[in-house]
Scaffold this active site. Structure first.
Site, PDB file in Angstrom:
ATOM      1  N   LYS A  13      28.695 -29.762   1.652  1.00 26.19           N
ATOM      2  CA  LYS A  13      28.484 -28.332   1.739  1.00 26.19           C
ATOM      3  C   LYS A  13      27.501 -27.427   2.724  1.00 26.19           C
ATOM      4  O   LYS A  13      28.540 -26.118   3.102  1.00 26.19           O
ATOM      5  CB  LYS A  13      28.467 -27.927  -0.269  1.00 26.19           C
ATOM      6  CG  LYS A  13      29.675 -28.030  -0.916  1.00 26.19           C
ATOM      7  CD  LYS A  13      29.385 -27.923  -2.392  1.00 26.19           C
ATOM      8  CE  LYS A  13      27.939 -27.200  -2.807  1.00 26.19           C
ATOM      9  NZ  LYS A  13      27.610 -29.033  -2.656  1.00 26.19           N
ATOM     10  N   ARG A  88      28.234 -22.194  -9.620  1.00 26.02           N
ATOM     11  CA  ARG A  88      28.583 -23.714 -10.485  1.00 26.02           C
ATOM     12  C   ARG A  88      28.510 -24.017 -11.900  1.00 26.02           C
ATOM     13  O   ARG A  88      28.918 -24.825 -12.170  1.00 26.02           O
ATOM     14  CB  ARG A  88      27.226 -24.411  -9.834  1.00 26.02           C
ATOM     15  CG  ARG A  88      26.459 -25.555  -8.750  1.00 26.02           C
ATOM     16  CD  ARG A  88      25.267 -25.772  -8.875  1.00 26.02           C
ATOM     17  NE  ARG A  88      25.370 -26.506  -8.053  1.00 26.02           N
ATOM     18  CZ  ARG A  88      24.579 -26.534  -6.313  1.00 26.02           C
ATOM     19  NH1 ARG A  88      24.024 -25.439  -6.404  1.00 26.02           N
ATOM     20  NH2 ARG A  88      24.005 -27.688  -6.526  1.00 26.02           N
ATOM     21  N   ARG A 127      19.488 -39.792   2.887  1.00 25.58           N
ATOM     22  CA  ARG A 127      19.563 -38.445   3.206  1.00 25.58           C
ATOM     23  C   ARG A 127      18.600 -37.551   3.277  1.00 25.58           C
ATOM     24  O   ARG A 127      17.248 -37.885   3.055  1.00 25.58           O
ATOM     25  CB  ARG A 127      20.653 -37.234   3.025  1.00 25.58           C
ATOM     26  CG  ARG A 127      19.976 -35.901   3.227  1.00 25.58           C
ATOM     27  CD  ARG A 127      21.234 -34.360   2.313  1.00 25.58           C
ATOM     28  NE  ARG A 127      20.689 -33.844   1.076  1.00 25.58           N
ATOM     29  CZ  ARG A 127      21.299 -33.374   0.579  1.00 25.58           C
ATOM     30  NH1 ARG A 127      22.825 -33.331   1.176  1.00 25.58           N
ATOM     31  NH2 ARG A 127      20.591 -32.734  -0.625  1.00 25.58           N
ATOM     32  N   ARG A 160      14.364 -34.983  -0.143  1.00 29.33           N
ATOM     33  CA  ARG A 160      14.303 -34.026  -1.723  1.00 29.33           C
ATOM     34  C   ARG A 160      14.260 -34.726  -2.578  1.00 29.33           C
ATOM     35  O   ARG A 160      14.858 -35.829  -2.365  1.00 29.33           O
ATOM     36  CB  ARG A 160      15.648 -33.430  -1.438  1.00 29.33           C
ATOM     37  CG  ARG A 160      15.031 -31.776  -0.492  1.00 29.33           C
ATOM     38  CD  ARG A 160      17.293 -31.360  -0.026  1.00 29.33           C
ATOM     39  NE  ARG A 160      17.997 -31.278  -1.862  1.00 29.33           N
ATOM     40  CZ  ARG A 160      18.832 -30.790  -1.915  1.00 29.33           C
ATOM     41  NH1 ARG A 160      19.616 -29.674  -0.431  1.00 29.33           N
ATOM     42  NH2 ARG A 160      19.194 -30.602  -3.016  1.00 29.33           N
ATOM     43  N   ARG A 171      22.941 -35.486 -11.029  1.00 29.89           N
ATOM     44  CA  ARG A 171      23.393 -34.266 -10.214  1.00 29.89           C
ATOM     45  C   ARG A 171      25.139 -34.787 -10.779  1.00 29.89           C
ATOM     46  O   ARG A 171      26.187 -33.253 -10.412  1.00 29.89           O
ATOM     47  CB  ARG A 171      23.351 -34.027  -9.246  1.00 29.89           C
ATOM     48  CG  ARG A 171      21.375 -33.607  -9.272  1.00 29.89           C
ATOM     49  CD  ARG A 171      20.929 -33.564  -7.656  1.00 29.89           C
ATOM     50  NE  ARG A 171      21.232 -32.573  -6.635  1.00 29.89           N
ATOM     51  CZ  ARG A 171      21.359 -33.389  -5.588  1.00 29.89           C
ATOM     52  NH1 ARG A 171      20.568 -33.959  -5.060  1.00 29.89           N
ATOM     53  NH2 ARG A 171      21.434 -32.246  -4.879  1.00 29.89           N
TER      54      ARG A 171
HETATM   55  P1  AMP Z   1      21.853 -28.076  -3.753  1.00 33.18           P
HETATM   56  O1  AMP Z   1      20.770 -27.612  -2.113  1.00 33.18           O
HETATM   57  O2  AMP Z   1      22.833 -26.643  -3.574  1.00 33.18           O
HETATM   58  O3  AMP Z   1      22.178 -28.926  -3.958  1.00 33.18           O
HETATM   59  O4  AMP Z   1      20.516 -27.116  -5.426  1.00 33.18           O
HETATM   60  C1  AMP Z   1      19.412 -27.622  -5.242  1.00 33.18           C
HETATM   61  C2  AMP Z   1      19.156 -27.660  -6.399  1.00 33.18           C
HETATM   62  O5  AMP Z   1      18.849 -25.946  -7.252  1.00 33.18           O
HETATM   63  C3  AMP Z   1      19.786 -27.725  -7.883  1.00 33.18           C
HETATM   64  O6  AMP Z   1      19.633 -29.453  -8.067  1.00 33.18           O
HETATM   65  C4  AMP Z   1      19.912 -26.884  -9.088  1.00 33.18           C
HETATM   66  O7  AMP Z   1      18.146 -27.698  -9.603  1.00 33.18           O
HETATM   67  C5  AMP Z   1      18.919 -25.723  -8.215  1.00 33.18           C
HETATM   68  N1  AMP Z   1      20.618 -24.453  -8.102  1.00 33.18           N
HETATM   69  C6  AMP Z   1      21.059 -24.473  -7.047  1.00 33.18           C
HETATM   70  N2  AMP Z   1      22.166 -23.674  -6.653  1.00 33.18           N
HETATM   71  C7  AMP Z   1      22.559 -23.505  -8.836  1.00 33.18           C
HETATM   72  C8  AMP Z   1      23.413 -22.993  -9.021  1.00 33.18           C
HETATM   73  N3  AMP Z   1      24.486 -22.326  -8.268  1.00 33.18           N
HETATM   74  N4  AMP Z   1      23.187 -23.156 -10.137  1.00 33.18           N
HETATM   75  C9  AMP Z   1      22.100 -23.764 -11.154  1.00 33.18           C
HETATM   76  N5  AMP Z   1      21.174 -24.473 -10.209  1.00 33.18           N
HETATM   77  C10 AMP Z   1      20.981 -24.337  -8.527  1.00 33.18           C
END
Ligand code: AMP
Length: 220
Positions: A13, A88, A127, A160, A171
């Site tokens: 994404k 989400r 990654r 990360r 996740r």
């Molecule tokens: P990402 O970089 O999109 O994988 O997001 C990393 C982390 O940020 C996720 O595992 C959540 O802890 C938090 N996060 C990001 N976007 C959201 C969202 N829309 N709703 C809830 N938590 C989020």
């Protein structure tokens, strides 16, 4: 273009949203990036998000909704955007709808990136990410020119915390349980298109572009 990219963690994404934003002149909005930056800056939102970022659990809806609402209430809010990692949950989708309606905007397309779970685990384990510009790398498929160093800004790449295998599986569970509910939600609005996201980055990009070309969103 007002687009939401939905997909499991590691489905590409972020990479696709960055490319779409750059090539089609839209803002790339990643709530993950926003929350990570807020955490580094030590803001109240960042402090609240920190334990969720580390564990890979979803941050509370109200926190993420506020961060996004704030962005769209600003004078320099984006007119055209690609949302990456937001919404989400269905509650977030409802909040986004309300925020956009206030600005007389709507979502034109929702693209679902399809990748098998085992491929995701393999991708994320290897990654590495730039802590400064968030550029993603992969030890085998997309290594940086100099090992361990970001091609863009020379920062030292990191893994990360939420890319560790156990956390990735957690996740994925949240994705299947909560985020996939978005698919029927947006299907009812006729906005959903699916793209297989297991191939080469440029091939996936072309497939997304094709889908966008053939989809005329509802008028604003
Ligand atoms: P990402 O970089 O999109 O994988 O997001 C990393 C982390 O940020 C996720 O595992 C959540 O802890 C938090 N996060 C990001 N976007 C959201 C969202 N829309 N709703 C809830 N938590 C989020």
């Amino acid at each position: 273009m007002r687009l939401i990219l939905v997909g499991p963690p590691g489905s590409g994404k972020g990479t696709q949203a960055k490319l779409l934003g750059k090539r089609l002149g839209a803002a790339h909005i990643s709530t993950g990036d926003i929350l990570r930056k807020a955490k580094e800056a030590g803001t109240p939102a960042g402090k609240r998000a920190a334990p969720f970022l580390a564990s890979g659990q979803l941050a509370p809806d109200d926190l993420v909704n506020e961060v996004v609402a704030e962005l769209f209430h600003r004078d320099d809010r984006p007119e055209h955007f690609v949302l990456d990692g937001y919404p989400r949950t269905v509650a977030q989708a409802a909040s986004l709808e309300a925020v956009l309606r206030q600005q007389f905007m709507n979502i034109e397309s929702v693209i679902i990136l399809l990748v098998h779970d085992e491929e995701i685990v393999e991708r994320l384990r290897d990654r590495r990410t730039c802590p400064v510009c968030s550029s993603p790398y992969h030890l085998k498929n997309k290594p940086p020119k100099v090992p361990g160093i970001c091609d863009m800004d020379g920062a030292t790449l990191v893994q990360r915390l939420d890319d560790k295998e156990e956390t990735v599986r957690q996740r994925l569970k949240f994705y299947h349980e909560l985020t996939e509910e978005l698919i029927p939600f947006y299907q009812r609005q006729g906005l959903v298109r699916e793209v297989r996201a297991e191939g080469d980055i440029e091939k996936v990009y072309k497939d997304i572009e094709q889908v966008l070309k053939h989809q005329a969103g509802p008028a604003c």
